[in-house]
Design an enzyme around this catalytic site. Structure first.
Site, mmCIF file in Angstrom:
data_model
loop_
_atom_site.group_PDB
_atom_site.id
_atom_site.type_symbol
_atom_site.label_atom_id
_atom_site.label_comp_id
_atom_site.label_asym_id
_atom_site.label_seq_id
_atom_site.Cartn_x
_atom_site.Cartn_y
_atom_site.Cartn_z
ATOM 1 N N ASN A 168 -54.183 45.728 -1.204
ATOM 2 C CA ASN A 168 -54.101 44.317 -0.781
ATOM 3 C C ASN A 168 -55.055 43.394 -1.550
ATOM 4 O OD1 ASN A 168 -56.322 45.344 0.623
ATOM 5 N ND2 ASN A 168 -55.994 44.015 2.382
ATOM 6 N N LYS A 191 -59.987 55.603 -7.716
ATOM 7 C CA LYS A 191 -58.574 55.898 -7.487
ATOM 8 C C LYS A 191 -57.965 54.698 -6.771
ATOM 9 C CE LYS A 191 -56.061 57.219 -4.370
ATOM 10 N NZ LYS A 191 -55.006 56.257 -4.736
ATOM 11 N N GLY A 245 -59.535 51.282 3.144
ATOM 12 C CA GLY A 245 -58.126 51.516 3.474
ATOM 13 C C GLY A 245 -57.960 51.595 4.978
ATOM 14 N N SER A 246 -56.926 52.276 5.409
ATOM 15 C CA SER A 246 -56.605 52.304 6.836
ATOM 16 C C SER A 246 -57.555 53.233 7.592
ATOM 17 C CB SER A 246 -55.167 52.777 7.017
ATOM 18 O OG SER A 246 -55.032 54.076 6.480
ATOM 19 N N GLU A 267 -64.673 51.330 4.694
ATOM 20 C CA GLU A 267 -64.216 49.969 5.038
ATOM 21 C C GLU A 267 -62.785 50.129 5.524
ATOM 22 O OE1 GLU A 267 -65.899 47.221 5.026
ATOM 23 O OE2 GLU A 267 -67.706 47.831 3.972
ATOM 24 N N CYS A 301 -57.521 42.763 5.803
ATOM 25 C CA CYS A 301 -58.141 43.485 6.922
ATOM 26 C C CYS A 301 -58.833 42.516 7.873
ATOM 27 C CB CYS A 301 -59.138 44.503 6.380
ATOM 28 S SG CYS A 301 -60.337 43.741 5.273
ATOM 29 N N GLU A 398 -52.550 46.623 13.409
ATOM 30 C CA GLU A 398 -52.648 45.571 12.393
ATOM 31 C C GLU A 398 -51.239 45.085 12.061
ATOM 32 O OE1 GLU A 398 -55.012 48.032 9.457
ATOM 33 O OE2 GLU A 398 -55.939 46.072 9.179
HETATM 34 P P1 NAD Z 1 -54.163 53.348 3.030
HETATM 35 O O1 NAD Z 1 -55.212 53.928 3.919
HETATM 36 O O2 NAD Z 1 -52.779 53.799 3.207
HETATM 37 O O3 NAD Z 1 -54.520 53.624 1.498
HETATM 38 C C1 NAD Z 1 -55.766 53.244 0.957
HETATM 39 C C2 NAD Z 1 -56.044 54.114 -0.250
HETATM 40 O O4 NAD Z 1 -56.160 55.463 0.196
HETATM 41 C C3 NAD Z 1 -54.937 54.106 -1.313
HETATM 42 O O5 NAD Z 1 -55.537 54.182 -2.579
HETATM 43 C C4 NAD Z 1 -54.173 55.375 -1.001
HETATM 44 O O6 NAD Z 1 -53.508 55.899 -2.122
HETATM 45 C C5 NAD Z 1 -55.304 56.291 -0.582
HETATM 46 N N1 NAD Z 1 -54.905 57.427 0.248
HETATM 47 C C6 NAD Z 1 -53.882 57.530 1.108
HETATM 48 N N2 NAD Z 1 -53.878 58.759 1.669
HETATM 49 C C7 NAD Z 1 -54.920 59.436 1.146
HETATM 50 C C8 NAD Z 1 -55.461 60.747 1.326
HETATM 51 N N3 NAD Z 1 -54.912 61.616 2.165
HETATM 52 N N4 NAD Z 1 -56.540 61.089 0.621
HETATM 53 C C9 NAD Z 1 -57.121 60.220 -0.231
HETATM 54 N N5 NAD Z 1 -56.677 58.971 -0.436
HETATM 55 C C10 NAD Z 1 -55.590 58.578 0.246
HETATM 56 O O7 NAD Z 1 -54.307 51.778 3.167
HETATM 57 P P2 NAD Z 1 -53.455 50.648 2.440
HETATM 58 O O8 NAD Z 1 -52.127 50.556 3.104
HETATM 59 O O9 NAD Z 1 -53.516 50.828 0.972
HETATM 60 O O10 NAD Z 1 -54.338 49.358 2.771
HETATM 61 C C11 NAD Z 1 -54.265 48.683 3.955
HETATM 62 C C12 NAD Z 1 -55.365 49.109 4.897
HETATM 63 O O11 NAD Z 1 -56.633 48.915 4.281
HETATM 64 C C13 NAD Z 1 -55.393 48.288 6.159
HETATM 65 O O12 NAD Z 1 -55.666 49.125 7.249
HETATM 66 C C14 NAD Z 1 -56.552 47.327 5.921
HETATM 67 O O13 NAD Z 1 -57.136 46.809 7.092
HETATM 68 C C15 NAD Z 1 -57.486 48.199 5.168
HETATM 69 N N6 NAD Z 1 -58.448 47.396 4.397
HETATM 70 C C16 NAD Z 1 -59.734 47.363 4.833
HETATM 71 C C17 NAD Z 1 -60.658 46.576 4.163
HETATM 72 C C18 NAD Z 1 -62.086 46.511 4.608
HETATM 73 O O14 NAD Z 1 -62.903 46.037 3.833
HETATM 74 N N7 NAD Z 1 -62.428 46.958 5.810
HETATM 75 C C19 NAD Z 1 -60.258 45.842 3.043
HETATM 76 C C20 NAD Z 1 -58.934 45.904 2.625
HETATM 77 C C21 NAD Z 1 -58.034 46.697 3.321
#
Ligand code: NAD
Length: 495
Positions: A168, A191, A245-246, A267, A301, A398
């Site tokens: 995002n 990554k 990420g999530s 985060e 987020c 979310e």
């Molecule tokens: P996601 O958790 O699906 O993916 C995030 C990253 O993790 C990607 O690079 C993905 O390829 C990787 N990933 C997925 N599965 C993995 C695994 N098993 N092992 C290692 N890496 C893995 O999240 P998304 O859909 O890319 O992003 C949206 C989410 O990120 C939302 O929940 C959002 O709130 C959160 N986010 C948080 C912040 C913050 O600063 N707190 C900022 C931006 C986004």
């Protein structure tokens, strides 16, 4: 200089996607994946494949760790001033290429160009800020209470870091980690999300041009993030995992990191409450809501996920918000007039649709939008819903899209309780003209960041991060961000 550099994305004056179809960036070289596989990058506005990047295997990931390990000693012993100047140059190059980077982000992510330009400026700032921090890392010195020895505390780079980022904010989430990690003297493997790898590779070219030595930053994209990350975390040379990420993936990675006792910064997801009291400045609250809800078309987020409006101002606020949301120009992110671009994938649109249909079934009133658009591209119309049931799925998950759910409240206690009724605790927004109440409510809401009479909270100079299941640790801010990449070493010396 390697043979790919002349074809590097950062030097492309226009967006020629063949210049972005590059391999993994390991040890200062562009390499194809060892398995020979590649992954398509799709423009969410058109659903067309715009480029192809290499799909890293576990072997590639280990090569990246090896490169980071080989570069570690040289980088940590590089004088802080020199590290600082390289980071400063990264900032300058990003700003020089702001328009190209913004267009790239806009095309691969879908966000409106104006949001993408804002992201590049925000992302670059992590290099400027950390260039300034790199030369201000200090330790501590004191006398033990017994008087028998001195206590010297030295802050040292933690070591090799694995950095994982979402789609995002493809530039800012990477630089928010790489800036402080490099300032601290660490080497890294990034990554990025598979949906938006081009920005990460374009930035890799900039780091190289700025003078970041080979192996200090390595970038690998993969469609097997689980095995690739597991292999890196199992390598004893890796000492840090910084993940954005999530919350679901964060939990998996925390468990994985625990097995190897690796330091983690997390985060994670958010579910921000946006609270408007009767005495709020209506126009300021509406302006704030549009930023908090619609920056990145809601794919943030920190996005306002639940909007609580006190009874006395509710109807005026609902009317104003509906007018503003309905007037937004929806279209391909890269078109100048666009104010709300597409979502990242079809799956993301389907999730938003499910949440809106669930809220409607539970009695929510649609004030604008509220149903799936047909046609090409992953679009969802800007939507305002009123009287959203606190049990609706969107109050707990979310939304990550352009949907503003309104609920009415009467008292301060009631809204604080509602705001805190979530496992998340990232950001919250409070609008009131009563400063004492604003401060009181800010202190009572369980969130790492509160925007008081503002719609925007992110700032490289402030500690970004969440409470509860929104994360662990902070990024940015005075010392906070860089401290995540350092370890304290205590030396006892006799007097
Ligand atoms: P996601 O958790 O699906 O993916 C995030 C990253 O993790 C990607 O690079 C993905 O390829 C990787 N990933 C997925 N599965 C993995 C695994 N098993 N092992 C290692 N890496 C893995 O999240 P998304 O859909 O890319 O992003 C949206 C989410 O990120 C939302 O929940 C959002 O709130 C959160 N986010 C948080 C912040 C913050 O600063 N707190 C900022 C931006 C986004």
């Amino acid at each position: 200089m390697n043979k790919h550099q002349t074809n590097s994305p950062a030097s492309a004056s226009a967006l020629d996607f063949s210049a972005f179809s590059q391999g993994l960036y390991i040890d200062g070289e562009w390499r194809g994946a060892s398995g020979g596989a590649s992954v398509n990058v799709t423009d969410p506005s058109t659903e067309e494949v715009i480029a192809t990047v290499s799909d890293a295997t576990v072997d590639d990931a280990i090569s990246a760790v090896e490169a980071a390990a080989a570069a570690a000693e040289g980088w940590r012993s590089t004088p802080p001033r020199k590290r600082s100047e390289i980071l400063r140059r990264c900032f300058e190059l990003m700003i020089e290429r702001q328009d190209m980077l913004a267009r790239l982000i806009s095309i691969e992510n879908g966000k409106a160009l104006r949001d993408a330009r804002g992201e590049v400026a925000y992302a670059a700032e992590f290099f400027r800020w950390n260039a300034e921090e790199a030369v201000r890392i200090t330790g501590e010195f004191g006398t033990a209470p017994s008087g028998t020895n001195r206590i010297i505390v030295d802050y040292q780079p933690i070591g090799i870091c694995v950095l994982i980022t979402p789609w995002n904010f493809p530039a800012a989430m990477a630089t928010r980690k790489i800036g402080p990690a490099l300032a601290a003297g660490c080497t890294v493997i990034l990554k990025p999300a598979t949906e938006t790898p081009l920005t990460a590779y374009a930035l890799a070219s900039i780091y190289e041009e700025a003078g970041v030595p080979p192996g200090v930053v390595n970038v690998i994209t993969t469609t097997s993030p689980g095995p690739v990350t597991s292999a890196m975390l199992a390598d004893p040379r890796v000492r840090k995992l910084s993940f954005t990420g999530s919350t679901g993936v964060g939990r998996v990675l925390l468990a994985e990191a625990a097995r190897h006792v690796i330091s983690c910064s997390m985060e994670l997801g958010g579910n921000a409450p946006f609270v408007v009291f009767d005495d709020a400045d209506l126009e300021a609250a509406l302006d704030g809501a549009m930023v908090a809800k619609m920056r990145n078309a809601g794919e943030a987020c920190t996005a306002a996920n639940r909007i609580y409006v006190q009874s006395g101002i509710h109807d005026a606020f609902a009317k104003g918000l509906t007018e503003r949301m309905a007037a937004l120009k929806v279209g391909p992110g890269v078109e100048d007039a666009t104010e709300c671009g597409p979502m990242i994938t079809r799956k993301a649109v389907d999730k938003i649709d499910r949440l809106v249909e669930d809220a409607k079934l539970r009695g929510a009133k649609v004030l604008c939008g509220g149903s799936l658009a047909s046609g090409t591209g992953f679009f969802y119309p800007p939507t305002v819903l009123a009287d959203v049931d606190p049990e609706a799925d969107m109050a707990h998950e979310e939304i990550f899209g352009p949907v503003a759910p309104l609920s009415r409240f009467e008292t301060e206690d009631e809204v604080v309780k509602a705001a805190n009724a979530t496992e998340y605790g990232l950001a919250a927004y409070v609008f009131t003209r009563d400063l004492a109440r604003g401060m009181r409510v800010s202190s009572r809401i369980d969130a790492g960041m509160i925007a008081l009479n503002r719609g925007l909270v992110s700032d490289p100079a402030a500690p970004f991060g969440g409470m509860k299941q929104s994360g662990l640790g902070r990024e940015g801010g005075q010392h906070h961000g860089i401290a995540e990449f350092m370890e304290a070493k205590y030396i006892a010396t006799s007097i």
